[in-house]
Enzyme design. Structure first.
Site, PDB file in Angstrom:
ATOM      1  N   GLU A 193      -6.103 -17.578   1.207  1.00  0.00           N
ATOM      2  CA  GLU A 193      -5.718 -16.697   0.096  1.00  0.00           C
ATOM      3  C   GLU A 193      -5.319 -17.515  -1.142  1.00  0.00           C
ATOM      4  OE1 GLU A 193      -2.791 -14.060   1.804  1.00  0.00           O
ATOM      5  OE2 GLU A 193      -4.304 -13.016   2.997  1.00  0.00           O
ATOM      6  N   ASN A 245       3.075   0.203  -0.548  1.00  0.00           N
ATOM      7  CA  ASN A 245       4.137  -0.640   0.022  1.00  0.00           C
ATOM      8  C   ASN A 245       4.464  -1.898  -0.792  1.00  0.00           C
ATOM      9  OD1 ASN A 245       1.859  -2.032   0.765  1.00  0.00           O
ATOM     10  ND2 ASN A 245       2.311  -2.140   2.951  1.00  0.00           N
ATOM     11  N   TYR A 262      -9.333  -8.402   0.855  1.00  0.00           N
ATOM     12  CA  TYR A 262      -9.096  -7.508   1.994  1.00  0.00           C
ATOM     13  C   TYR A 262     -10.329  -7.355   2.894  1.00  0.00           C
ATOM     14  CZ  TYR A 262      -4.431  -6.017   0.463  1.00  0.00           C
ATOM     15  OH  TYR A 262      -3.101  -5.983   0.137  1.00  0.00           O
ATOM     16  N   LYS A 277       2.098  -5.764  -5.657  1.00  0.00           N
ATOM     17  CA  LYS A 277       0.991  -4.826  -5.826  1.00  0.00           C
ATOM     18  C   LYS A 277       1.214  -3.968  -7.086  1.00  0.00           C
ATOM     19  CE  LYS A 277       0.067  -4.778  -0.827  1.00  0.00           C
ATOM     20  NZ  LYS A 277      -0.121  -3.938   0.384  1.00  0.00           N
ATOM     21  N   HIS A 304       2.503  -7.869  -0.798  1.00  0.00           N
ATOM     22  CA  HIS A 304       1.642  -8.469   0.237  1.00  0.00           C
ATOM     23  C   HIS A 304       2.132  -9.882   0.518  1.00  0.00           C
ATOM     24  CE1 HIS A 304      -1.844 -10.322   2.167  1.00  0.00           C
ATOM     25  NE2 HIS A 304      -1.672 -11.317   1.314  1.00  0.00           N
TER      26      HIS A 304
HETATM   27  P1  RTP Z   1      -0.493  -6.887   3.429  1.00  0.00           P
HETATM   28  O1  RTP Z   1      -1.795  -7.588   3.772  1.00  0.00           O
HETATM   29  O2  RTP Z   1      -0.609  -5.967   2.251  1.00  0.00           O
HETATM   30  O3  RTP Z   1       0.684  -7.791   3.379  1.00  0.00           O
HETATM   31  O4  RTP Z   1      -0.200  -5.935   4.632  1.00  0.00           O
HETATM   32  P2  RTP Z   1      -0.175  -6.272   6.160  1.00  0.00           P
HETATM   33  O5  RTP Z   1      -0.830  -7.578   6.462  1.00  0.00           O
HETATM   34  O6  RTP Z   1       1.236  -6.121   6.539  1.00  0.00           O
HETATM   35  O7  RTP Z   1      -1.017  -5.072   6.734  1.00  0.00           O
HETATM   36  P3  RTP Z   1      -2.586  -4.860   6.935  1.00  0.00           P
HETATM   37  O8  RTP Z   1      -2.743  -4.156   8.218  1.00  0.00           O
HETATM   38  O9  RTP Z   1      -3.361  -6.108   6.679  1.00  0.00           O
HETATM   39  O10 RTP Z   1      -2.892  -3.819   5.796  1.00  0.00           O
HETATM   40  C1  RTP Z   1      -3.061  -4.227   4.477  1.00  0.00           C
HETATM   41  C2  RTP Z   1      -2.589  -3.153   3.549  1.00  0.00           C
HETATM   42  O11 RTP Z   1      -3.392  -1.999   3.687  1.00  0.00           O
HETATM   43  C3  RTP Z   1      -2.612  -0.853   3.423  1.00  0.00           C
HETATM   44  N1  RTP Z   1      -2.686   0.044   4.561  1.00  0.00           N
HETATM   45  N2  RTP Z   1      -2.830   1.330   4.432  1.00  0.00           N
HETATM   46  N3  RTP Z   1      -3.147   4.067   4.902  1.00  0.00           N
HETATM   47  C4  RTP Z   1      -2.979   3.256   5.934  1.00  0.00           C
HETATM   48  O12 RTP Z   1      -2.920   3.651   7.080  1.00  0.00           O
HETATM   49  C5  RTP Z   1      -2.833   1.845   5.657  1.00  0.00           C
HETATM   50  N4  RTP Z   1      -2.692   0.885   6.558  1.00  0.00           N
HETATM   51  C6  RTP Z   1      -2.597  -0.271   5.858  1.00  0.00           C
HETATM   52  C7  RTP Z   1      -1.202  -1.298   3.166  1.00  0.00           C
HETATM   53  O13 RTP Z   1      -1.024  -1.408   1.741  1.00  0.00           O
HETATM   54  C8  RTP Z   1      -1.156  -2.658   3.811  1.00  0.00           C
HETATM   55  O14 RTP Z   1      -0.156  -3.478   3.237  1.00  0.00           O
END
Ligand code: RTP
Length: 156
Positions: A134, A120, A57, A17, A123
């Site tokens: 993707e 974070n 997203y 990212k 991804h």
């Molecule tokens: P990623 O897609 O980035 O690998 O992350 P993930 O599947 O582990 O998590 P996901 O729930 O799909 O969330 C995607 C990205 O959104 C951001 N996020 N921000 N501010 C918040 O509460 C929050 N929650 C999620 C994070 O950058 C997360 O990786």
């Protein structure tokens, strides 16, 4: 090839990212995937338009943090990669660590290098199905097929 016949070879979409790029973590993240034994089959650094990131997203479009997430993800270039190997989707997620850095184990990329969920640094696809979608979105022209001379030393 015998390796493909007996192993569950997969591909996953891994993205560094904007904060990971800005903080100089590109080499560190690539190094971990290389040293684990996964094979790099596609890579590019670029700044996709906002609509493209919204498509990536789309599943999160109803979340309160969606606008902030898209602002963050379009704040600078990202590194898009496809890595190949046995079980790389799940294992790659383990290497990244839990989404929330407070839950990410030390030794994982997020556990070692970041503090907040909204910054974070990386991804990774969460299933083979989402990986395929993707990879098709980020690399519409396909990936590079090449034989790694290391395979015989990585797989039994
Ligand atoms: P990623 O897609 O980035 O690998 O992350 P993930 O599947 O582990 O998590 P996901 O729930 O799909 O969330 C995607 C990205 O959104 C951001 N996020 N921000 N501010 C918040 O509460 C929050 N929650 C999620 C994070 O950058 C997360 O990786």
């Amino acid at each position: 090839h015998f390796i493909n016949k007996f192993r569950k070879m997969e591909r996953t979409y891994i993205m560094i990212k904007p904060d990971g790029v800005q903080r100089g973590l590109v080499g560190e993240i690539i190094k971990r995937f290389e040293q684990k034994g996964y094979k790099l089959v596609a890579m590019k650094l670029w700044s996709p338009p906002r609509e493209f990131m919204e498509k990536h997203y789309a599943d999160l479009s109803s979340k309160g943090f969606f606008a902030g997430l898209i602002n963050y993800m379009t704040s600078g270039p990202v590194v898009s990669m496809v890595w190949e190997g046995a079980n790389v989707v799940l294992e790659g997620r383990k290497m990244l660590g839990a989404t929330k850095p407070t839950d990410s184990a030390m030794g994982t990329i997020r556990g070692d290098f970041c503090i907040e969920v909204g910054r974070n640094i990386c991804h990774g696809s969460d299933s083979v199905e989402s990986a395929n979608a993707e990879i098709a979105l980020w690399f519409p022209d396909g990936v590079s097929e090449w034989d790694s001379c290391e395979s015989a030393w990585i797989y039994e």
